[in-house]
Design an enzyme around this catalytic site. Structure first.
Site, mmCIF file in Angstrom:
data_model
loop_
_atom_site.group_PDB
_atom_site.id
_atom_site.type_symbol
_atom_site.label_atom_id
_atom_site.label_comp_id
_atom_site.label_asym_id
_atom_site.label_seq_id
_atom_site.Cartn_x
_atom_site.Cartn_y
_atom_site.Cartn_z
ATOM 1 N N LYS A 93 0.837 -1.201 0.000
ATOM 2 C CA LYS A 93 0.000 0.000 0.000
ATOM 3 C C LYS A 93 0.867 1.245 0.000
ATOM 4 C CE LYS A 93 -3.551 2.730 0.380
ATOM 5 N NZ LYS A 93 -4.464 2.916 1.502
ATOM 6 N N HIS A 164 -10.271 3.640 -3.182
ATOM 7 C CA HIS A 164 -11.381 4.556 -2.861
ATOM 8 C C HIS A 164 -11.536 5.709 -3.857
ATOM 9 C CE1 HIS A 164 -7.989 6.563 -1.045
ATOM 10 N NE2 HIS A 164 -7.983 5.804 0.023
ATOM 11 N N ASP A 237 -13.220 1.185 3.219
ATOM 12 C CA ASP A 237 -12.404 2.224 3.858
ATOM 13 C C ASP A 237 -12.974 2.584 5.224
ATOM 14 O OD1 ASP A 237 -10.194 3.792 4.136
ATOM 15 O OD2 ASP A 237 -10.864 5.395 2.820
HETATM 16 O O1 DOR Z 1 -10.579 9.050 5.704
HETATM 17 C C1 DOR Z 1 -9.618 8.303 5.755
HETATM 18 N N1 DOR Z 1 -9.271 7.674 6.884
HETATM 19 N N2 DOR Z 1 -8.890 8.112 4.647
HETATM 20 C C2 DOR Z 1 -7.748 7.421 4.659
HETATM 21 O O2 DOR Z 1 -7.132 7.307 3.646
HETATM 22 C C3 DOR Z 1 -7.235 6.856 5.925
HETATM 23 C C4 DOR Z 1 -8.292 6.646 6.894
HETATM 24 C C5 DOR Z 1 -7.782 6.389 8.301
HETATM 25 O O3 DOR Z 1 -6.855 5.587 8.449
HETATM 26 O O4 DOR Z 1 -8.320 6.979 9.229
HETATM 27 ZN ZN ZN Z 2 -8.100 3.745 3.713
#
Ligand code: DOR
Ligand code: ZN
Length: 334
Positions: A93, A164, A237
């Protein structure tokens, strides 16, 4: 009653310790497996850390049959490391540095990543990317498409996942590059920026990265998903943060959707009269792209209205307080 064969969540944040214990069972109940993101406080960037995290996850969801598909946090890996990692992970990732929660150790120089990306192509290890530039927040994904294009063109055998996606422009790329796939979240199928910041009150629990975009973008995503686009995979996500980290000055990014993901997706597909496309989105598009055979698990949903709780422990879930039409049939109760 609706039965789904081995549904998968191809993008998930589980955290550690108490938060892991709290959130993992929701996903393990509803899915046969999930791709677990490596952005812990100390990133999961070694095989030792992958093994320890995997053990902790399996312990936290021992009540359900469930496979965590592990990822490594991108860094300049050498060949030997990647050969050893190949059987232990589903992919690597990549986060641009500082672009979201716990991504400070991410990539700053995109030229410097090319030798590692060449190895990923050679060893057939998928590259999963949080594709945002550091430009104007609404344009970040669109600006990053150039990087995706270069990667897809220069490494035509690399399996490349746009994580996403939130824009119509990202969908257009999929048609041009068969070696690419993309995940789509539940919240990006439902929200626009108006839901987050357009009303009289700001909605911190809907604030996430990438930020929800325009109605046109959301509608394009919905159309493609509902029509069963073969390169689109469900990735929630789901990203839990305690309420005190959301309801404060300096709100953390992330929407906690794990408890509502499958019931709400079922409702969306049913409303559009597209239930026949749901298995592809939540399972077979991902198994085909990744070449995985998930564990054999049937997840059942019944038409039974329930009200989403206001809180699960310290976390407020997506759609808190709403009535949902479909509910999961508890596998332990069958
Ligand atoms: O909104 C998000 N939260 N986007 C991300 O890419 C990471 C994630 C998180 O780990 O809280
Ligand atoms: Zn994520």
């Amino acid at each position: 009653m609706l039965a789904l064969h081995s549904p998968l969540d191809m993008h998930l944040h589980l955290r550690e310790q108490d938060m892991l214990q709290l959130v993992a069972p929701f996903t393990a109940q509803a899915f046969a497996g999930a791709v677990v993101m490596p952005n812990l406080v100390q990133p999961v960037d070694s095989l030792d850390r992958v093994a320890a995290y995997r053990r902790a996850i399996i312990e936290s969801c021992s009540a359900h049959p469930f496979t965590p598909y592990m990822t490594l946090f991108f860094r300049a890996f050498d060949r030997e490391e990647l050969v050893a990692a190949r059987e232990k992970i589903i992919g690597i990732k990549l986060y641009p540095a500082g672009i979201t929660t716990q991504s400070e150790a991410g990539v700053r120089d995109f030229e410097a990543i090319m030798p590692t990306v060449a190895l990923l192509e050679e060893l057939d290890i998928p590259l999963l990317v949080h594709g945002e530039s550091n430009g104007f927040v609404m344009d970040r994904e669109a600006e990053f498409l150039q990087v995706y294009k270069e990667l897809a063109r220069n490494f035509p055998r690399l399996r490349l996942v746009m994580e996403h996606i939130t824009t119509a422009a990202a969908l257009d790329l999929l048609d041009q590059y068969p070696n690419m796939a993309a995940t789509v979240t539940l919240h990006h199928l439902m929200l626009t920026l108006d839901d987050v910041a357009g009303g009289g009150l700001l909605q911190p629990h809907l604030f996430c990265k990438p930020i929800a975009k325009t109605p046109r973008d959301r509608d394009a995503l919905c159309r493609a998903v509902l029509r069963g686009h073969p390169q689109l995979m469900f990735g929630s996500d789901s990203a839990p943060h305690p309420r005190h980290a959301k309801e404060c000055c300096g709100c953390a990014a992330g929407v906690f959707s794990a408890p509502v993901a499958l019931p709400m997706l079922t409702e969306l597909f049913e409303d559009a009269d597209c239930l026949e496309s749901l298995p592809a989105f939540v399972s077979s598009n991902a198994t085909r792209f990744y070449g995985i055979t998930p564990l054999d698990k049937t997840v059942r949903l019944q038409r039974k209205t329930w009200r989403v709780p206001e809180n699960y422990g310290s976390v407020r879930p997506f759609l808190a307080g709403s009535q949902l039409r479909w509910s999961l049939v508890d596998d332990a109760a069958r």
